[in-house]
Design an enzyme around this catalytic site. Structure first.
Site, PDB file in Angstrom:
ATOM      1  N   GLU A  30       0.967  -1.339  -0.388  1.00  0.00           N
ATOM      2  CA  GLU A  30      -0.283  -0.228   0.190  1.00  0.00           C
ATOM      3  C   GLU A  30       0.888   1.406  -0.248  1.00  0.00           C
ATOM      4  O   GLU A  30       2.107   1.284   0.533  1.00  0.00           O
ATOM      5  CB  GLU A  30      -0.782  -0.073   1.234  1.00  0.00           C
ATOM      6  CG  GLU A  30      -0.228   0.073   2.519  1.00  0.00           C
ATOM      7  CD  GLU A  30      -1.093   0.703   3.663  1.00  0.00           C
ATOM      8  OE1 GLU A  30      -1.344   1.647   3.065  1.00  0.00           O
ATOM      9  OE2 GLU A  30      -0.867  -0.168   4.285  1.00  0.00           O
ATOM     10  N   LYS A  93      -5.982  10.771   0.268  1.00  0.00           N
ATOM     11  CA  LYS A  93      -6.135   9.191   1.130  1.00  0.00           C
ATOM     12  C   LYS A  93      -6.981   8.219   0.406  1.00  0.00           C
ATOM     13  O   LYS A  93      -8.015   8.871   0.691  1.00  0.00           O
ATOM     14  CB  LYS A  93      -6.030   9.530   2.553  1.00  0.00           C
ATOM     15  CG  LYS A  93      -6.144   7.568   3.646  1.00  0.00           C
ATOM     16  CD  LYS A  93      -6.444   8.650   4.748  1.00  0.00           C
ATOM     17  CE  LYS A  93      -6.747   7.488   5.454  1.00  0.00           C
ATOM     18  NZ  LYS A  93      -7.237   6.999   7.514  1.00  0.00           N
ATOM     19  N   VAL A 113      -5.771   0.116   3.203  1.00  0.00           N
ATOM     20  CA  VAL A 113      -5.643  -1.154   2.883  1.00  0.00           C
ATOM     21  C   VAL A 113      -6.931  -0.966   2.280  1.00  0.00           C
ATOM     22  O   VAL A 113      -6.471  -2.349   1.325  1.00  0.00           O
ATOM     23  CB  VAL A 113      -5.981  -1.507   4.294  1.00  0.00           C
ATOM     24  CG1 VAL A 113      -6.079  -3.550   3.746  1.00  0.00           C
ATOM     25  CG2 VAL A 113      -4.516  -1.775   5.034  1.00  0.00           C
ATOM     26  N   ASP A 143     -16.852   4.832  14.379  1.00  0.00           N
ATOM     27  CA  ASP A 143     -16.287   5.177  13.708  1.00  0.00           C
ATOM     28  C   ASP A 143     -15.496   3.587  13.100  1.00  0.00           C
ATOM     29  O   ASP A 143     -14.697   3.042  13.791  1.00  0.00           O
ATOM     30  CB  ASP A 143     -15.311   5.605  14.070  1.00  0.00           C
ATOM     31  CG  ASP A 143     -14.462   6.510  13.031  1.00  0.00           C
ATOM     32  OD1 ASP A 143     -14.038   5.492  12.015  1.00  0.00           O
ATOM     33  OD2 ASP A 143     -13.403   7.105  13.358  1.00  0.00           O
ATOM     34  N   SER A 145     -13.356   1.271  10.448  1.00  0.00           N
ATOM     35  CA  SER A 145     -12.625   0.921   9.008  1.00  0.00           C
ATOM     36  C   SER A 145     -13.588   1.099   7.515  1.00  0.00           C
ATOM     37  O   SER A 145     -13.629  -0.368   7.559  1.00  0.00           O
ATOM     38  CB  SER A 145     -11.291   0.954   9.060  1.00  0.00           C
ATOM     39  OG  SER A 145     -11.205   1.290   8.391  1.00  0.00           O
ATOM     40  N   ALA A 146     -13.222   0.980   6.327  1.00  0.00           N
ATOM     41  CA  ALA A 146     -14.306   0.721   5.639  1.00  0.00           C
ATOM     42  C   ALA A 146     -12.804  -0.395   5.303  1.00  0.00           C
ATOM     43  O   ALA A 146     -13.354  -1.144   4.068  1.00  0.00           O
ATOM     44  CB  ALA A 146     -13.616   1.811   4.499  1.00  0.00           C
ATOM     45  N   ASP A 147     -11.581  -0.374   5.798  1.00  0.00           N
ATOM     46  CA  ASP A 147     -11.291  -1.317   5.762  1.00  0.00           C
ATOM     47  C   ASP A 147     -11.473  -3.248   5.984  1.00  0.00           C
ATOM     48  O   ASP A 147     -11.298  -4.522   4.933  1.00  0.00           O
ATOM     49  CB  ASP A 147     -10.146  -1.437   6.950  1.00  0.00           C
ATOM     50  CG  ASP A 147      -8.495  -0.679   5.631  1.00  0.00           C
ATOM     51  OD1 ASP A 147      -8.927   0.108   5.309  1.00  0.00           O
ATOM     52  OD2 ASP A 147      -7.580   0.184   6.833  1.00  0.00           O
ATOM     53  N   LYS A 164      -3.705  -1.743  15.385  1.00  0.00           N
ATOM     54  CA  LYS A 164      -3.195  -0.497  16.486  1.00  0.00           C
ATOM     55  C   LYS A 164      -4.038  -1.010  17.730  1.00  0.00           C
ATOM     56  O   LYS A 164      -5.373  -0.779  17.295  1.00  0.00           O
ATOM     57  CB  LYS A 164      -2.786   0.211  15.535  1.00  0.00           C
ATOM     58  CG  LYS A 164      -1.750   0.235  15.272  1.00  0.00           C
ATOM     59  CD  LYS A 164      -0.726   1.964  15.384  1.00  0.00           C
ATOM     60  CE  LYS A 164       0.514   1.653  15.050  1.00  0.00           C
ATOM     61  NZ  LYS A 164       0.702   2.571  13.014  1.00  0.00           N
TER      62      LYS A 164
HETATM   63  N1  PSU Z   1      -2.326   1.542  11.044  1.00  0.00           N
HETATM   64  C1  PSU Z   1      -1.301   1.588  10.585  1.00  0.00           C
HETATM   65  N2  PSU Z   1      -0.559   2.580  10.185  1.00  0.00           N
HETATM   66  C2  PSU Z   1      -0.989   3.236   8.609  1.00  0.00           C
HETATM   67  C3  PSU Z   1      -2.448   2.911   8.222  1.00  0.00           C
HETATM   68  C4  PSU Z   1      -3.943   2.167   9.868  1.00  0.00           C
HETATM   69  O1  PSU Z   1      -0.354   1.398  11.460  1.00  0.00           O
HETATM   70  O2  PSU Z   1      -0.522   3.371   7.736  1.00  0.00           O
HETATM   71  C5  PSU Z   1      -3.425   3.401   7.606  1.00  0.00           C
HETATM   72  C6  PSU Z   1      -3.509   1.794   6.055  1.00  0.00           C
HETATM   73  O3  PSU Z   1      -3.421   3.049   5.134  1.00  0.00           O
HETATM   74  C7  PSU Z   1      -4.934   1.612   6.724  1.00  0.00           C
HETATM   75  C8  PSU Z   1      -5.819   2.969   6.886  1.00  0.00           C
HETATM   76  O4  PSU Z   1      -5.723   1.031   5.666  1.00  0.00           O
HETATM   77  O5  PSU Z   1      -4.409   3.685   7.496  1.00  0.00           O
HETATM   78  C9  PSU Z   1      -7.110   2.901   8.210  1.00  0.00           C
HETATM   79  O6  PSU Z   1      -7.251   4.771   7.758  1.00  0.00           O
HETATM   80  P1  PSU Z   1      -8.655   4.635   8.486  1.00  0.00           P
HETATM   81  O7  PSU Z   1      -9.341   4.038  10.107  1.00  0.00           O
HETATM   82  O8  PSU Z   1      -9.164   5.853   8.420  1.00  0.00           O
HETATM   83  O9  PSU Z   1     -10.351   3.448   7.987  1.00  0.00           O
HETATM   84 MN    MN Z   2     -12.319   5.954  10.071  1.00  0.00          MN
END
Ligand code: PSU
Ligand code: MN
Length: 311
Positions: A30, A93, A113, A143, A145-147, A164
């Protein structure tokens, strides 16, 4: 096995296109961790070290990103360096909702991701290695994540070190269960917590070899399962962050995010940056170590899978 013809909107580095065409092992990487996860020059060094770890395992790395609206599968070293040096806020992003915007508006974009899974799956790549996935945020159970949703709908194996512990890990596992995503420990039977090797939370299976991982991916493909597979690899023991130090920093960082009203896609980069500052860079050592290690494991799994599907 020969892959089917890729999508007209994807631009391939030549060696990646050839490798996919010939059924040779390719690992997707990524770009959000380059633009939003680590500062320059640690981001550049780490991205190139991950590519090197994939190559050392016998596979070809394909770092994915968007350059002036062009979705690129296999950024060159110069292109990775370009993204690594872009000033904060100039690269979009790109999760699922953002890809069409970056393409149509001819923007530079870094794939998360979710974004990387979408592009890699379109390209016919079966394995993707990263650090941590997004999850459900602590204190903000809406909240999500879309992941996690992407893992439920896009067939690719994601090799990571869990999520994390800035996130709510029990709730994250619940959403993965709802989405139909198996969580498979590589040498562990609990969910790794990114900076630390174990969250203590049980997961769905424990395997020890790349060959076992390849068999699971192959079975999911044969079953046309249609969803992602999450392989979790703990940070190498010598690079682990002491659990109490990690926890203290995370609590402080999430509190600051709340107090400052940080929201939406800015939350994860903000908390990551604050945790690093609060642990005086100790967390970065763990972060970089696990990224390289996961790239190596991803390479080994891709090699095993290519062997299985050609044999
Ligand atoms: N977790 C990490 N480092 C990162 C990310 C997540 O430890 O760089 C990044 C990844 O690209 C992940 C994104 O897909 O943050 C998730 O963002 P959000 O929580 O806004 O979906
Ligand atoms: Mn989010």
């Amino acid at each position: 096995m020969t892959q089917t013809s890729p999508h007209p909107d994807l631009h391939f580095r030549d060696d990646v296109r050839d490798a996919l065409h010939e059924g040779r092992p390719v690992v997707a990487l990524e770009s959000t961790l380059i633009t939003h996860g680590l500062p320059y020059p640690a981001n550049l060094e780490t991205a190139l070290a991950m590519e090197q770890a994939v190559r050392a395992a016998g596979a070809l790395p394909a770092t994915i990103g968007v350059l002036k609206g062009r979705i690129t599968v296999g950024l060159t070293e110069g292109e990775i360096e370009y993204l690594a040096q872009r000033p904060g806020g100039t690269v979009r992003k790109c999760s699922r909702r953002d890809l069409a915007l970056a393409v149509a508006l001819r923007e530079d974009g870094a794939t998360t991701v979710a974004g990387t899974m979408i592009v890699a799956a379109m390209a016919g790549i079966r394995v993707f290695a990263t650090g941590g996935i997004g999850g459900v945020h602590r204190g903000h159970p809406f909240d999500v994540s879309a992941d996690l949703i992407e893992l439920g709908r896009t067939p690719i194996a994601v090799v990571c070190s869990g999520a994390k512990s800035i996130l709510d890990l029990p709730l994250t596992l619940e959403v993965l269960e709802t989405q139909g995503v198996p969580v498979i420990g590589f040498g562990t039977d609990t969910l790794p917590a990114f900076y630390t090797r174990s969250s203590g939370l049980p997961i769905d299976a424990c395997i020890d070899t790349a060959d076992q991982a390849a068999r699971i991916i192959d079975a999911a493909l044969r079953l046309n399962a249609g969803h992602g597979l999450l392989f979790t690899v703990p940070v190498p023991a010598e690079d682990e962050l002491p659990a109490d130090a990690a926890e203290r920093a995370i609590e402080a960082a999430t509190r600051e995010a709340d107090e400052q009203g940080i929201h939406g896609k800015a939350v994860t980069p903000f908390v990551l940056e604050r945790v690093t500052a609060l642990t005086e860079g100790q967390s970065r050592k763990a972060n970089v170590a696990l990224l390289k290690n996961n790239a190596r494991v991803g390479g080994e799994i891709a090699v095993a899978l290519a062997g299985l599907r050609s044999g």
